[in-house]
Design a protein around this motif. Structure first.
Motif, PDB file in Angstrom:
ATOM      1  N   ARG A 289       0.837  -1.204   0.000  1.00 15.29           N
ATOM      2  CA  ARG A 289       0.000   0.000   0.000  1.00 15.29           C
ATOM      3  C   ARG A 289       0.877   1.261   0.000  1.00 15.29           C
ATOM      4  O   ARG A 289       0.604   2.220  -0.724  1.00 15.29           O
ATOM      5  CB  ARG A 289      -0.898   0.021   1.240  1.00 15.29           C
ATOM      6  CG  ARG A 289      -2.035  -0.973   1.244  1.00 15.29           C
ATOM      7  CD  ARG A 289      -2.805  -0.829   2.558  1.00 15.29           C
ATOM      8  NE  ARG A 289      -3.737  -1.909   2.775  1.00 15.29           N
ATOM      9  CZ  ARG A 289      -4.998  -1.907   2.348  1.00 15.29           C
ATOM     10  NH1 ARG A 289      -5.454  -0.872   1.673  1.00 15.29           N
ATOM     11  NH2 ARG A 289      -5.800  -2.920   2.608  1.00 15.29           N
ATOM     12  N   ALA A 292       2.411   1.762  -3.391  1.00 17.98           N
ATOM     13  CA  ALA A 292       1.393   2.186  -4.361  1.00 17.98           C
ATOM     14  C   ALA A 292       1.033   3.657  -4.176  1.00 17.98           C
ATOM     15  O   ALA A 292       0.822   4.381  -5.161  1.00 17.98           O
ATOM     16  CB  ALA A 292       0.152   1.318  -4.230  1.00 17.98           C
ATOM     17  N   ARG A 293       0.951   4.109  -2.935  1.00 17.93           N
ATOM     18  CA  ARG A 293       0.618   5.516  -2.686  1.00 17.93           C
ATOM     19  C   ARG A 293       1.725   6.441  -3.171  1.00 17.93           C
ATOM     20  O   ARG A 293       1.456   7.562  -3.634  1.00 17.93           O
ATOM     21  CB  ARG A 293       0.345   5.751  -1.206  1.00 17.93           C
ATOM     22  CG  ARG A 293      -1.041   5.305  -0.754  1.00 17.93           C
ATOM     23  CD  ARG A 293      -1.407   5.917   0.592  1.00 17.93           C
ATOM     24  NE  ARG A 293      -0.518   5.445   1.647  1.00 17.93           N
ATOM     25  CZ  ARG A 293      -0.754   4.370   2.395  1.00 17.93           C
ATOM     26  NH1 ARG A 293      -1.831   3.644   2.178  1.00 17.93           N
ATOM     27  NH2 ARG A 293       0.081   4.013   3.348  1.00 17.93           N
ATOM     28  N   HIS A 299      -1.399   4.671  -8.024  1.00 14.25           N
ATOM     29  CA  HIS A 299      -2.442   4.902  -7.021  1.00 14.25           C
ATOM     30  C   HIS A 299      -3.755   5.300  -7.707  1.00 14.25           C
ATOM     31  O   HIS A 299      -4.837   4.831  -7.320  1.00 14.25           O
ATOM     32  CB  HIS A 299      -2.001   5.987  -6.047  1.00 14.25           C
ATOM     33  CG  HIS A 299      -2.946   6.190  -4.900  1.00 14.25           C
ATOM     34  ND1 HIS A 299      -3.253   5.181  -4.006  1.00 14.25           N
ATOM     35  CD2 HIS A 299      -3.670   7.265  -4.506  1.00 14.25           C
ATOM     36  CE1 HIS A 299      -4.098   5.636  -3.112  1.00 14.25           C
ATOM     37  NE2 HIS A 299      -4.390   6.893  -3.408  1.00 14.25           N
ATOM     38  N   GLN A 300      -3.649   6.124  -8.737  1.00 14.45           N
ATOM     39  CA  GLN A 300      -4.846   6.502  -9.494  1.00 14.45           C
ATOM     40  C   GLN A 300      -5.452   5.297 -10.192  1.00 14.45           C
ATOM     41  O   GLN A 300      -6.677   5.145 -10.267  1.00 14.45           O
ATOM     42  CB  GLN A 300      -4.501   7.595 -10.512  1.00 14.45           C
ATOM     43  CG  GLN A 300      -4.160   8.937  -9.890  1.00 14.45           C
ATOM     44  CD  GLN A 300      -5.302   9.483  -9.050  1.00 14.45           C
ATOM     45  OE1 GLN A 300      -6.465   9.457  -9.456  1.00 14.45           O
ATOM     46  NE2 GLN A 300      -4.981   9.964  -7.846  1.00 14.45           N
ATOM     47  N   LEU A 302      -5.348   2.185  -9.144  1.00 15.85           N
ATOM     48  CA  LEU A 302      -6.024   1.391  -8.125  1.00 15.85           C
ATOM     49  C   LEU A 302      -7.366   2.005  -7.754  1.00 15.85           C
ATOM     50  O   LEU A 302      -8.354   1.289  -7.548  1.00 15.85           O
ATOM     51  CB  LEU A 302      -5.134   1.277  -6.880  1.00 15.85           C
ATOM     52  CG  LEU A 302      -3.865   0.417  -7.029  1.00 15.85           C
ATOM     53  CD1 LEU A 302      -2.979   0.580  -5.797  1.00 15.85           C
ATOM     54  CD2 LEU A 302      -4.201  -1.045  -7.246  1.00 15.85           C
ATOM     55  N   LEU A 303      -7.409   3.331  -7.678  1.00 15.84           N
ATOM     56  CA  LEU A 303      -8.676   3.997  -7.368  1.00 15.84           C
ATOM     57  C   LEU A 303      -9.690   3.781  -8.483  1.00 15.84           C
ATOM     58  O   LEU A 303     -10.875   3.493  -8.219  1.00 15.84           O
ATOM     59  CB  LEU A 303      -8.438   5.493  -7.154  1.00 15.84           C
ATOM     60  CG  LEU A 303      -7.687   5.888  -5.868  1.00 15.84           C
ATOM     61  CD1 LEU A 303      -7.347   7.372  -5.887  1.00 15.84           C
ATOM     62  CD2 LEU A 303      -8.516   5.540  -4.636  1.00 15.84           C
ATOM     63  N   SER A 307      -9.720  -0.973  -6.309  1.00 10.60           N
ATOM     64  CA  SER A 307      -8.960  -2.001  -5.608  1.00 10.60           C
ATOM     65  C   SER A 307      -8.973  -1.741  -4.110  1.00 10.60           C
ATOM     66  O   SER A 307      -8.820  -0.593  -3.677  1.00 10.60           O
ATOM     67  CB  SER A 307      -7.512  -2.022  -6.109  1.00 10.60           C
ATOM     68  OG  SER A 307      -6.702  -2.855  -5.289  1.00 10.60           O
ATOM     69  N   ALA A 310      -6.210   0.382  -2.522  1.00  8.92           N
ATOM     70  CA  ALA A 310      -6.186   1.837  -2.599  1.00  8.92           C
ATOM     71  C   ALA A 310      -6.771   2.478  -1.358  1.00  8.92           C
ATOM     72  O   ALA A 310      -6.600   3.671  -1.112  1.00  8.92           O
ATOM     73  CB  ALA A 310      -6.956   2.303  -3.836  1.00  8.92           C
TER      74      ALA A 310
END
Length: 313
Positions: A289, A292-293, A299-300, A302-303, A307, A310
């Motif tokens: 996480r 990914a952030r 991150h975008q 995943l949003l 997911s 995110a």
């Protein structure tokens, strides 16, 4: 020692075929090895007969001196491992295997904080299959690996699996001044004229990429090399390459997603039976996480794909 073990195996089994199976090599490879040994010594060590292989007079002489050496080396390795185990027996240990990943550093840091006093070791390998074999053989406790879509891994029987991410898209790295770098999402066809860099030693990577090219009807030029070579060529505009979506930003390189995500991997944590993976998996998920952030583009993604990774835990 490898040569001496091969000679002893041939003598013990009386067959090149059976000896090759015992040693875990192909028969042609063992035949070639035996021929090289004999060429070095200048004489045959075995007579090849219809019923198998029999040592010659010289062969028996060599074997009589080889066996004590092989036995001594086996005992040395066994004793050394026993001593190492005894040293580690004073506290718990966790032996981790991993294919290359941006989350390794954060994962290890978290595990050392959560498991103080645990002897944590790490082995990174390009081959997921080699890591899984080591888990199956007891050389590792857990392995975090990626499975290229369309190229399933053979997980040894009896091992336990947990899926971190069922489908992680692979992004594309390119030079900052690449024509496609100005777009938020890149079409595969826009990279058809580029040279693609792939590491053939990574299990499934070349097969997975070739499958995607075939499905798209493309046949770009492909270069084979490691990640370090790939990076040096990419920043010069000499190649593009698939990369992990968690790859951090660089001043000299652009990381972009491919439209419709044709390239993907599955992320797995595989463990030996009896290993308590609750903490290991939990800290792996948390480290993922974090990675990914830090990668804004991923991150975008995943949003957009809703997911659970995110979400803030």
């Amino acid at each position: 020692m490898r040569h001496l073990r091969a000679l002893c195996a041939i003598a013990d089994t009386g067959s090149l075929h059976q000896a090759a199976r015992r040693l875990g090599v192909s028969q042609p490879s063992l035949t070639t090895q035996l021929r090289r040994i004999e060429n070095t010594l200048g004489a045959e060590l075995f007579r090849r007969e219809r019923t198998g292989c029999r040592p010659t007079l010289l062969g028996r002489s060599v074997l009589s001196r080889a066996r004590p050496l092989v036995d001594g080396m086996t005992a040395l390795v066994s004793d050394a491992k026993a001593e190492a185990d005894a040293v580690r027996a004073s506290g718990p240990r966790l032996r981790i295997g991993c294919t290359a990943s941006r989350v390794i550093g954060g994962w290890l840091r978290r595990l050392r904080l959560r498991l103080p006093g645990t002897d944590i070791s790490l082995r990174v390998d390009v081959s997921a299959r080699a890591l899984l074999r080591d888990v199956g053989a007891g050389g590792l406790d857990v392995a975090f690996v990626h499975e290229v879509e369309g190229c399933p891994l053979a997980v040894p029987d009896g091992l336990e699996q947990r899926v971190l991410l069922d489908r992680e898209p692979q992004f594309i790295s390119m030079a900052r001044d690449h024509p496609a770098a100005g777009r938020p999402v890149v079409d595969l066809v826009d990279l058809a004229a580029d040279r693609w860099m792939v590491d053939p030693t990574v299990d499934g990577e070349w097969d997975g990429l070739r499958r995607v090219f075939d499905e798209a009807g493309l046949a770009p030029t492909v270069l084979h090399g490691d990640y370090l070579t790939a990076a040096s060529l990419i920043v010069l505009g000499e190649a593009v390459a698939p990369c992990q979506p968690t790859s951090g930003p660089r001043d000299d390189m652009a990381i972009r997603p491919l439209r419709d995500d044709p390239l993907a991997v599955r992320l797995l944590l595989v463990s030996r039976p009896g290993v308590d993976t609750a903490t290991v998996y939990g800290e792996l998920e948390a480290a993922y996480r974090e990675a990914a952030r830090r990668a804004a583009g991923y991150h975008q993604w995943l949003l957009r794909n809703r997911s659970p990774l995110a979400r803030t835990p």
